[in-house]
Structure formats: C-alpha cells, structure tokens
Design an enzyme around this catalytic site. Structure first.
Site, mmCIF file in Angstrom:
data_model
loop_
_atom_site.group_PDB
_atom_site.id
_atom_site.type_symbol
_atom_site.label_atom_id
_atom_site.label_comp_id
_atom_site.label_asym_id
_atom_site.label_seq_id
_atom_site.Cartn_x
_atom_site.Cartn_y
_atom_site.Cartn_z
ATOM 1 C CD GLU A 46 -2.923 -11.076 60.957
ATOM 2 O OE1 GLU A 46 -2.697 -11.880 60.160
ATOM 3 O OE2 GLU A 46 -3.951 -10.197 60.545
ATOM 4 C CD GLU A 71 3.689 -5.800 60.234
ATOM 5 O OE1 GLU A 71 2.966 -6.764 60.226
ATOM 6 O OE2 GLU A 71 4.813 -5.487 60.123
ATOM 7 C CG ASP A 122 11.020 -13.139 59.559
ATOM 8 O OD1 ASP A 122 11.713 -14.144 59.613
ATOM 9 O OD2 ASP A 122 11.396 -12.235 59.091
ATOM 10 C CG ASP A 158 5.273 -21.068 54.244
ATOM 11 O OD1 ASP A 158 5.278 -20.185 55.055
ATOM 12 O OD2 ASP A 158 6.380 -21.303 53.565
ATOM 13 C CD GLU A 200 -1.836 -9.904 52.154
ATOM 14 O OE1 GLU A 200 -1.745 -10.601 53.067
ATOM 15 O OE2 GLU A 200 -2.362 -8.835 51.958
#
Lengths: 219, 219
Positions: A46, A71, A122, A158, A200
């Site tokens: 990921e 990350e 982002d 989203d 989240e």
C-alpha cells in the site's frame, strides 16, 4: 492528511526497525523482502498507508499474503506501526516502509510486489501539483517497475475529480479494466463490497453519505 | 458556441425543409429515415453539429454512409446547411435536424442510427450544469435507445476536464473500450488520425498546439 508531529515518533521508529524499514534499509533490501516475513508468499504494497487501519485489517484478514504499508509522513507511519504493535504485537505478515512512493522501484525488483493499493490518496487539486498525485504517470511507471506483467493497482477514493483524473492517467498509460473491475459506489454494491477493509477516511466519508469510487486497473 | 443570430436563418430553413428537418417532422419521421436518402445504408448521427464542417466532410468522404447533423441552435444549423448547400448542392447522403440531443429517442427507433458522434461539445464546466453535458447519463440513455446493441459513441474534445468527466460517466453507464479505441493526442497518433475529418474547433485548438482527446466507447 496533515498530522501534528508526535515527539515520541522518531524514537519509537528507531526502536522498532524490525517492523518499520527506513529508506536506506529498504534500498538495501531489494530482491530480498521475503526474508523479513515468516512465510514466503505474495507481497501486497500500500502506497500512502496513512494511519494504517487498512493494511492492518488486510494483514489480519489475509494471513496468506505479506503486506507492506509505505508512508512518507513520519508521524503517520509511527502511529500506524505503534497501533498495530500495541494491538497485536509483531504480525508475521506485516511490515512498513517509512519512505516515498516515487522510490518504490529502488526498493523492489520487477515482480517482487504482486499488487499495489492506493487508498484515499491526497487529491492535490491544483493543476501545478498534478505530479504529486499518486496516479500521475511517474508513479504509474514506478508501480509498473515492481509489479509482474499485467500487474494490478487497486485504487479507492471519495474524490470524484481525483478519480476522473486517474482514469485518464491510467488510460494514457495504456492500463486496462472492464466494468467488473470498478464501482462508482462501493458501499451500494453488494458483490464488490465483499471483503472490503475500510480505511479511516472511508468511514468518515461513508458517514457523510458520499460514494466511494474503486477500481482495479491492470498494466 | 455562441453565434450572433442571422436575420436570414429562419426563412432559409423554412425554404429548405427537404434538407433541414425540424423537431415536429423529425418526430413524425421515426422509423422512416431511410426514405429521406437516395440509398438505404447505415445512418451516422452527429449530436451538436455546430457549423457543420465535420458532417459535411464525412458525407463527402463516405458516400456509403447516410449522415445526419443535429443542432439545437438555429443560427448554427442554418449556417451549416446553407454552406453545404451553396458548396455542393443537396447531397444524397446528408440531412440535418434542427433539434435537441435529449429528444433523439423520439426521432429514431432502436437501431435506426448505427453510430453517434460528439465533437467538441460544450464543456458546461459548472457542477450545476452537469446535466447539460452531452455525455451526461440522460444523454447516454438517449443514444443507447437509438443505437444497435453494443452501439458506438465516438467523442472528440480538446477539453481535458470534459474528457475526464465523460470517461467516468461512460464507466458509470457500463460502457466499454480498449486502448485501441482512444488516443489522448489524436494528431500525434499516425494510425488513429487516419481518415480524421477536422471540425472548426479542432483546427483552432490544433493551431494552439493543444492535444485533441478522442475515444470510441461502446454500450
């Protein structure tokens, strides 16, 4: 995601270098990632794993897969790794890289990663920041470099504009999918939501009633 | 496209009702469009044909196809039809409808149109105008209603955002394509630019060095 920096993060990461690999060690690990896991089995990566709910959920749900969460934000990776360590100790099939998605081909050989996940990346809405979006062509090139032939990128967001942008970026790169590979409202699709592990962000946007877009695109 | 209205347009259209069909006559023509052409052969429909350079060029290049240009602006359709009439008279394979893209299924039976073209459609950039974009789902439903099973929509635009929007709108509708069906820089693609007929807009944007996006999407 902009997190307030945590004073404990840096020390915690240094003390748990068996779980969280930094960029230098990740570069040295090229071709030998299986040695960090208990079982030799496919590695799923990921990019931008944030606070880590997705990658931890996946690692618990799929012991037959080795997971790596990558990350670039120190605070986020420390929160993710510490939370998983405190909850379940050192999982045999979960590691983290504190590093940059653009560097992925310096960490992995061609085919060493079986699948790439991008979750709620982002959106970088300004045109001049296009090259920072994780679906920009330079990133796609990096993912292609570590995946097998016709490898898969699974992407959830989203953000309608990021999704639209990403479809054309995938097309520009010659990536492919069929209607079976996507949904424009994940949580309204009984079949495609099966086995979905929520992030989240996903829970936050679901609570607002916003649709979640998801696609599996293949090189 | 916003054209200054021409005082001659209305009279000219009334005098050339054999070439330009108005909405009432188009509705009455349902199922019988072949009777308006010399030859019974596939009908290709351009929605939003503007000043008509594309549809005229296509009709001249492909005598084996019957073409219909549909346009909602009276001035534009009058300019298009008069220009073609003055240049080449009444072509045996070219007609116009002075009408609305949303009404297409009231003019044609299922399968009566073999292909739909959309060229440089108004991007309607504001979110609240989404339903006016010619790739919005209600329009796709109309096109599907007049095309054969797995019928094709061929779409060209210079507008990146409209193209991105349209890809996701097509996907939402379950439409399909492969990398062979599109190009994100038509005039840089030697194969795909073969036989391309340029529109007025296309020439303008090419002159500015902007890429032209093109896709053939199938229901």
């Amino acid at each position: 995601m902009h997190l307030r920096s945590k004073p404990w993060a840096s020390d915690w990461l240094a003390e748990h270098s068996d779980i969280v690999i930094d960029q230098d060690r990740a570069t040295a690990q090229i071709g030998q990632w299986q040695s960090l896991f208990d079982q030799e089995q496919p590695i799923h990566l990921e990019i931008g794993s944030g606070k880590g709910q997705f990658i931890l959920g996946m690692a618990l749900a799929h012991p037959e897969i080795n997971y790596i969460g990558m990350e670039i934000q120190e605070t986020a990776i420390a929160i993710a790794a510490r939370k998983s360590f405190d909850q379940v100790g050192t999982l045999p099939n979960l590691r983290y890289i504190y590093g940059n998605g653009n560097g992925v081909e310096t960490y992995f050989e061609k085919g060493e990663v079986s699948k790439v996940y991008l979750n709620f990346s982002d959106p970088w809405p300004k045109k001049r920041h296009e090259s920072r979006r994780l679906t920009y062509k330079s990133f796609l090139k990096s993912y292609e470099a570590v995946l097998p032939e016709h490898g898969e990128v699974e992407f959830k967001t989203d953000n309608r504009h990021l999704f639209e942008y990403s479809m054309v970026s995938f097309m520009d790169y010659g990536m492919r999918w069929t209607p079976e590979d996507y949904t424009l409202d994940l949580h309204a699709d009984e079949d495609k939501v099966q086995g979905n592990v929520e992030t989240e962000y996903e829970q936050k946007f679901m609570a607002k009633g916003q649709p979640i877009y998801k696609i599996k695109a293949h090189f």
